[in-house]
Write an enzyme that holds these catalytic residues in place. Structure first.
Site, mmCIF file in Angstrom:
data_model
loop_
_atom_site.group_PDB
_atom_site.id
_atom_site.type_symbol
_atom_site.label_atom_id
_atom_site.label_comp_id
_atom_site.label_asym_id
_atom_site.label_seq_id
_atom_site.Cartn_x
_atom_site.Cartn_y
_atom_site.Cartn_z
ATOM 1 N N CYS A 30 0.911 -1.197 0.053
ATOM 2 C CA CYS A 30 0.199 0.068 -0.061
ATOM 3 C C CYS A 30 1.057 1.362 0.027
ATOM 4 O O CYS A 30 1.743 1.497 0.949
ATOM 5 C CB CYS A 30 -0.856 -0.143 1.261
ATOM 6 S SG CYS A 30 -1.560 1.565 1.673
ATOM 7 N N CYS A 33 0.213 3.500 2.741
ATOM 8 C CA CYS A 33 0.893 3.168 4.149
ATOM 9 C C CYS A 33 2.261 3.352 4.128
ATOM 10 O O CYS A 33 2.765 3.483 5.279
ATOM 11 C CB CYS A 33 0.415 1.631 4.049
ATOM 12 S SG CYS A 33 -1.352 0.973 4.135
#
Length: 122
Positions: A30, A33
């Site tokens: 991600c 992230c």
């Protein structure tokens, strides 16, 4: 304070052993992230009285599912077993600090009183 990897096996113990915990639900693939991870780590170093946990949603799908996590990163703040915040999105450092200050300032007795009133009226 460094972050702690949360798993199904240690989650309850970590939750019960801390008055306030922030949880970063994330995955290695991600992009947001990867942006938020270093911010989260830096901020964790400034707050000794708060547990900063991380849940790898790929390694812990049951734990992510138990909290209904559908987007990552998702940040959750739990204080005295009351979820005060649970929202997806990567936050800038200053916003995360403001969020922590706000969570510390919440009157939990008032929150519990309001929840009990809603339950009685339902």
């Amino acid at each position: 304070m460094a972050t702690t990897e949360l798993t199904r096996e240690n989650f309850d113990e970590v939750l019960d052993g801390n008055d306030m915990i922030l949880i970063d639900f994330w995955a290695s693939w991600c992009g947001p992230c990867r942006f938020f991870g270093p911010v989260y780590e830096r901020v964790s170093g400034r707050h000794d009285g708060i547990m900063f946990g991380k849940v790898d949603t790929e390694a812990q799908p049951e734990l992510a599912g138990a909290f209904g996590i559908t987007s990552i990163p998702t940040l959750m703040i739990i204080r005295e077993n009351v979820v005060l915040y649970a929202q997806p999105g990567a936050l800038p450092e200053q916003e995360l600090e403001k969020l922590i200050d706000g969570a510390r300032a919440v009157d939990l007795d008032d929150v519990r009183r309001q929840a009990a009133e809603r339950e009685r009226s339902a």
